[in-house]
Scaffold this motif. Structure first.
Motif, PDB file in Angstrom:
ATOM      1  N   PRO A 388       0.811  -1.193   0.272  1.00  0.00           N
ATOM      2  CA  PRO A 388      -0.087   0.014  -0.111  1.00  0.00           C
ATOM      3  C   PRO A 388       0.738   1.129  -0.118  1.00  0.00           C
ATOM      4  O   PRO A 388       0.251   2.301  -0.192  1.00  0.00           O
ATOM      5  CB  PRO A 388      -1.063  -0.259   1.443  1.00  0.00           C
ATOM      6  CG  PRO A 388      -0.032  -0.946   2.238  1.00  0.00           C
ATOM      7  CD  PRO A 388       0.831  -1.792   1.254  1.00  0.00           C
ATOM      8  N   ARG A 390       2.676   4.731  -0.744  1.00  0.00           N
ATOM      9  CA  ARG A 390       2.713   5.379  -1.923  1.00  0.00           C
ATOM     10  C   ARG A 390       3.927   6.254  -2.124  1.00  0.00           C
ATOM     11  O   ARG A 390       3.787   7.093  -3.069  1.00  0.00           O
ATOM     12  CB  ARG A 390       1.574   6.096  -1.885  1.00  0.00           C
ATOM     13  CG  ARG A 390       0.301   5.403  -1.955  1.00  0.00           C
ATOM     14  CD  ARG A 390      -1.039   6.043  -1.572  1.00  0.00           C
ATOM     15  NE  ARG A 390      -1.443   7.155  -2.574  1.00  0.00           N
ATOM     16  CZ  ARG A 390      -2.541   7.645  -2.639  1.00  0.00           C
ATOM     17  NH1 ARG A 390      -3.505   7.538  -1.825  1.00  0.00           N
ATOM     18  NH2 ARG A 390      -2.869   8.670  -3.584  1.00  0.00           N
ATOM     19  N   ARG A 398       6.211   0.235  -9.137  1.00  0.00           N
ATOM     20  CA  ARG A 398       4.739  -0.292  -9.401  1.00  0.00           C
ATOM     21  C   ARG A 398       4.179   0.128 -10.652  1.00  0.00           C
ATOM     22  O   ARG A 398       3.470  -0.685 -11.394  1.00  0.00           O
ATOM     23  CB  ARG A 398       3.966   0.234  -8.091  1.00  0.00           C
ATOM     24  CG  ARG A 398       2.802  -0.509  -7.849  1.00  0.00           C
ATOM     25  CD  ARG A 398       1.941   0.062  -6.704  1.00  0.00           C
ATOM     26  NE  ARG A 398       2.738  -0.015  -5.344  1.00  0.00           N
ATOM     27  CZ  ARG A 398       2.828   0.588  -4.270  1.00  0.00           C
ATOM     28  NH1 ARG A 398       2.157   1.943  -4.482  1.00  0.00           N
ATOM     29  NH2 ARG A 398       3.537   0.542  -3.390  1.00  0.00           N
ATOM     30  N   GLN A 399       3.964   1.341 -11.085  1.00  0.00           N
ATOM     31  CA  GLN A 399       3.697   1.661 -12.132  1.00  0.00           C
ATOM     32  C   GLN A 399       4.400   1.378 -13.306  1.00  0.00           C
ATOM     33  O   GLN A 399       3.585   0.720 -14.450  1.00  0.00           O
ATOM     34  CB  GLN A 399       3.342   3.335 -12.264  1.00  0.00           C
ATOM     35  CG  GLN A 399       2.708   4.077 -11.344  1.00  0.00           C
ATOM     36  CD  GLN A 399       2.649   5.730 -11.194  1.00  0.00           C
ATOM     37  OE1 GLN A 399       3.557   6.021 -11.506  1.00  0.00           O
ATOM     38  NE2 GLN A 399       1.446   6.136 -11.247  1.00  0.00           N
ATOM     39  N   GLY A 417      -4.801  -5.491 -11.493  1.00  0.00           N
ATOM     40  CA  GLY A 417      -5.029  -4.574 -10.264  1.00  0.00           C
ATOM     41  C   GLY A 417      -5.064  -5.527  -9.034  1.00  0.00           C
ATOM     42  O   GLY A 417      -4.581  -5.360  -8.209  1.00  0.00           O
ATOM     43  N   ARG A 418      -5.828  -6.844  -9.293  1.00  0.00           N
ATOM     44  CA  ARG A 418      -5.803  -7.846  -8.144  1.00  0.00           C
ATOM     45  C   ARG A 418      -4.431  -8.420  -7.868  1.00  0.00           C
ATOM     46  O   ARG A 418      -4.209  -8.351  -6.730  1.00  0.00           O
ATOM     47  CB  ARG A 418      -6.530  -9.012  -8.637  1.00  0.00           C
ATOM     48  CG  ARG A 418      -8.139  -8.802  -8.279  1.00  0.00           C
ATOM     49  CD  ARG A 418      -9.091 -10.094  -8.699  1.00  0.00           C
ATOM     50  NE  ARG A 418      -8.932 -10.804  -9.993  1.00  0.00           N
ATOM     51  CZ  ARG A 418      -9.596 -10.315 -10.897  1.00  0.00           C
ATOM     52  NH1 ARG A 418     -10.660  -9.285 -10.644  1.00  0.00           N
ATOM     53  NH2 ARG A 418      -9.663 -10.740 -11.845  1.00  0.00           N
ATOM     54  N   ARG A 423      -5.658  -3.629  -6.239  1.00  0.00           N
ATOM     55  CA  ARG A 423      -5.989  -2.339  -6.702  1.00  0.00           C
ATOM     56  C   ARG A 423      -7.197  -2.294  -7.691  1.00  0.00           C
ATOM     57  O   ARG A 423      -7.455  -3.184  -8.347  1.00  0.00           O
ATOM     58  CB  ARG A 423      -4.738  -1.440  -7.196  1.00  0.00           C
ATOM     59  CG  ARG A 423      -3.687  -1.051  -5.952  1.00  0.00           C
ATOM     60  CD  ARG A 423      -2.321  -0.496  -6.394  1.00  0.00           C
ATOM     61  NE  ARG A 423      -1.853   0.284  -5.590  1.00  0.00           N
ATOM     62  CZ  ARG A 423      -1.082  -0.204  -4.552  1.00  0.00           C
ATOM     63  NH1 ARG A 423      -0.740  -1.614  -4.444  1.00  0.00           N
ATOM     64  NH2 ARG A 423      -0.366   0.294  -3.949  1.00  0.00           N
ATOM     65  N   ASP A 424      -7.872  -1.120  -7.873  1.00  0.00           N
ATOM     66  CA  ASP A 424      -8.872  -0.965  -8.619  1.00  0.00           C
ATOM     67  C   ASP A 424      -8.305  -0.812  -9.928  1.00  0.00           C
ATOM     68  O   ASP A 424      -7.186  -0.347 -10.246  1.00  0.00           O
ATOM     69  CB  ASP A 424      -9.388   0.478  -8.081  1.00  0.00           C
ATOM     70  CG  ASP A 424     -10.756   0.613  -9.167  1.00  0.00           C
ATOM     71  OD1 ASP A 424     -11.683  -0.278  -8.777  1.00  0.00           O
ATOM     72  OD2 ASP A 424     -10.878   1.304 -10.000  1.00  0.00           O
ATOM     73  N   HIS A 425      -9.331  -1.179 -11.253  1.00  0.00           N
ATOM     74  CA  HIS A 425      -8.661  -0.969 -12.647  1.00  0.00           C
ATOM     75  C   HIS A 425      -8.136   0.318 -13.123  1.00  0.00           C
ATOM     76  O   HIS A 425      -7.244   0.555 -14.136  1.00  0.00           O
ATOM     77  CB  HIS A 425      -9.558  -1.794 -13.527  1.00  0.00           C
ATOM     78  CG  HIS A 425     -10.740  -0.873 -13.780  1.00  0.00           C
ATOM     79  ND1 HIS A 425     -11.741  -0.994 -12.943  1.00  0.00           N
ATOM     80  CD2 HIS A 425     -11.035  -0.128 -14.926  1.00  0.00           C
ATOM     81  CE1 HIS A 425     -12.720   0.017 -13.606  1.00  0.00           C
ATOM     82  NE2 HIS A 425     -12.321   0.481 -14.608  1.00  0.00           N
ATOM     83  N   THR A 427      -6.920   2.494 -11.140  1.00  0.00           N
ATOM     84  CA  THR A 427      -5.638   2.790 -10.610  1.00  0.00           C
ATOM     85  C   THR A 427      -4.473   2.408 -11.652  1.00  0.00           C
ATOM     86  O   THR A 427      -3.460   2.999 -12.013  1.00  0.00           O
ATOM     87  CB  THR A 427      -5.374   2.187  -9.206  1.00  0.00           C
ATOM     88  OG1 THR A 427      -6.372   2.579  -8.312  1.00  0.00           O
ATOM     89  CG2 THR A 427      -3.944   2.645  -8.650  1.00  0.00           C
TER      90      THR A 427
END
Ligand code: ADP
Ligand code: MG
Length: 458
Positions: A388, A390, A398-399, A417-418, A423-425, A427
């Protein structure tokens, strides 16, 4: 089987085998007739019959039994036997009938000198140069100048679809304009063999030798074909030596290096190695992208107004790694499809139109693998990459990992995402976009991404 049925089968074979093999091996067959479960064909020589039987026997039989199930065997004979001959010619006539591309004796050898027709698209202008082919390209260019022969032969080799034939034709085109007086002969090794067999059959070996020795530049494509074909090898060897002695340029291509061609006589092998041997390496991402860009410019002129959305060519270059022919085929289909449905070339359209190609070229790269590589590269823990936190030191890798997952796998955004801590799609989408932008602004990031991509692709 009636003569008409054989005619239909021949047409089918023409479609499936390609013009070269068809003209060399099927067209000369004379259908004599069938009976007792056997279909009989007359062939020019025993050698010819053996070759066709070994290479095309099964194919022929399967086609023939489909139209006449009582036939169980196909027989090739040099003399016409069987009573119900369907040819209109007397049976002792050696010439094949009704086969326009089979030359009569008088023009067979004149035709020899024409070689294969050159493909208009295969010029130096359309050949995209990159690291994997720059040496081969430079050598081809040098030979195409037609100056004094400095290396002989030029031996080009590489896997299927990497541009060997393209380069050979480019040389021939260039020579035609620069040195129009030169007699340039470009043919495949298969055609060489066929001409040779034909000359033997027609007792025209002297003409054959003379004509082959009169060319100024000889190009033989796919020379691996003559491996194991002893008398053809022998003749090739003599032709080769005669031309080298006269300082005539020879250019040879093969799908592998001389010492990897099995059943090739040693003296030929060493002759082939005696000039310049260069290989076309498998394409890399940059070359594939370059080829796609060049082709898509061409297509954009053909289909004015058709938009290719950003990232599509990059996606194809990353995903279709097999060979250039398939890459080109994908693009051709994509443009044709998009213009038919009147939509821009988007990612959705690409996925829909190229499902089959993308499926086979699917790499085994997994999300886990990408995450591991990226974490290693940035010296962070896997748990931080997907966790988590950031802070930039974790968020940027991560990106990048998300971006690579999108590019190198077929996983959907929610799936990706999973794998990144649920994470949400949106994101993931944001991450992918961010890297796309940063690649343009930040050279370090662009380099990192390419490095990672390459090591994952390897
Ligand atoms: P090979 O003879 O090595 O099997 P080809 O020369 O027939 O391969 O090439 C296959 C296809 O890919 C052709 O349409 C050719 O134009 C194209 N191609 C291969 N390499 C390149 C390149 N570097 N630039 C442009 N087109 C290429
Ligand atoms: Mg080829």
């Amino acid at each position: 089987m009636t003569k008409d049925q054989w005619g239909t089968i021949r047409d089918e074979l023409h479609q499936t085998m390609g013009a070269n093999s068809f003209q060399s091996w099927i067209e000369p067959l004379i259908y004599i007739g069938s009976g007792d479960g056997i279909a009989r064909f007359q062939v020019p020589t025993n050698f010819f019959g053996n070759y066709v039987s070994q290479n095309y026997g099964d194919l022929l039989l399967s086609k023939i039994t489909r139209c006449n199930p009582s036939i169980r065997r196909v027989v090739f004979d040099t003399v016409a036997v069987g009573q119900d001959a369907v040819t209109s010619k007397p049976q002792h006539a050696p010439e094949p009938v009704a086969a326009p591309a089979v030359q009569t004796k008088s023009n067979a050898l004149a035709d020899t000198l024409n070689g294969s027709p050159l493909d208009k698209r295969f010029t130096f202008d359309t050949f995209v140069v990159g690291k994997p082919n720059e040496l081969a390209h430079a050598a081809a260019r040098r030979v195409a100048e037609g100056g004094p022969v400095t290396f002989n032969p030029l031996f080009l080799y590489g896997g299927v679809g990497l541009g060997k034939t393209h380069l050979m034709h480019a040389i021939a085109w260039e020579l035609r304009t620069r040195q129009p007086h030169l007699n340039v002969l470009n043919l495949s090794a298969e055609q060489f063999m066929y001409r040779f067999v034909q000359a033997l059959r027609d007792r025209k070996m002297m003409d054959f030798k003379e004509l082959f020795r009169s060319v100024d530049v000889l190009m033989v494509d796919d020379v691996q074909f003559i491996a194991g074909k002893d008398s053809t090898q022998e003749e090739f060897f003599h032709t080769f030596n005669a031309l080298v002695d006269q300082h005539k340029q020879i250019i040879i291509s093969a799908d592998r290096a001389p010492d990897e061609i099995k059943d090739l006589e040693n003296r030929i092998r060493s002759r082939l190695q005696s000039g310049l041997v260069v290989d076309l390496h498998p394409t890399d991402y940059e070359l594939r992208l370059g080829i796609l860009q060049s082709k898509s410019e061409m297509y954009s002129r053909m289909y004015p107004g058709l938009e290719v959305e950003r990232g599509i060519l990059e996606f194809l270059a990353a995903r279709i790694v097999s060979n250039v022919r398939i890459l080109e085929g994908a693009l051709t289909r994509l443009f044709a499809f998009a213009s038919l449905v009147g939509k821009p070339i988007s990612m959705d359209l690409t996925q829909e139109c190229l499902t089959d190609i993308l499926r086979v070229s699917e790499r085994k790269v997994s999300i886990e693998e990408i995450q591991r590589k990226v974490a290693d590269h940035y010296l962070i823990r896997h748990s931080d990459l997907v966790g988590p936190k950031r802070v930039r030191t974790f968020a940027r890798p991560r990106q990048i990992a998300m971006y690579l997952c999108k590019q190198l796998t077929t996983r959907s955004l929610p799936e990706i995402g999973r794998h990144f801590g649920g994470r949400d799609h949106t994101t993931v989408m944001h991450g992918v976009k961010r890297i796309e932008e940063l690649k343009k602004l930040d050279a370090q990031i662009a380099e990192d991404v390419e490095l990672l991509r390459r090591s994952l692709e390897a």
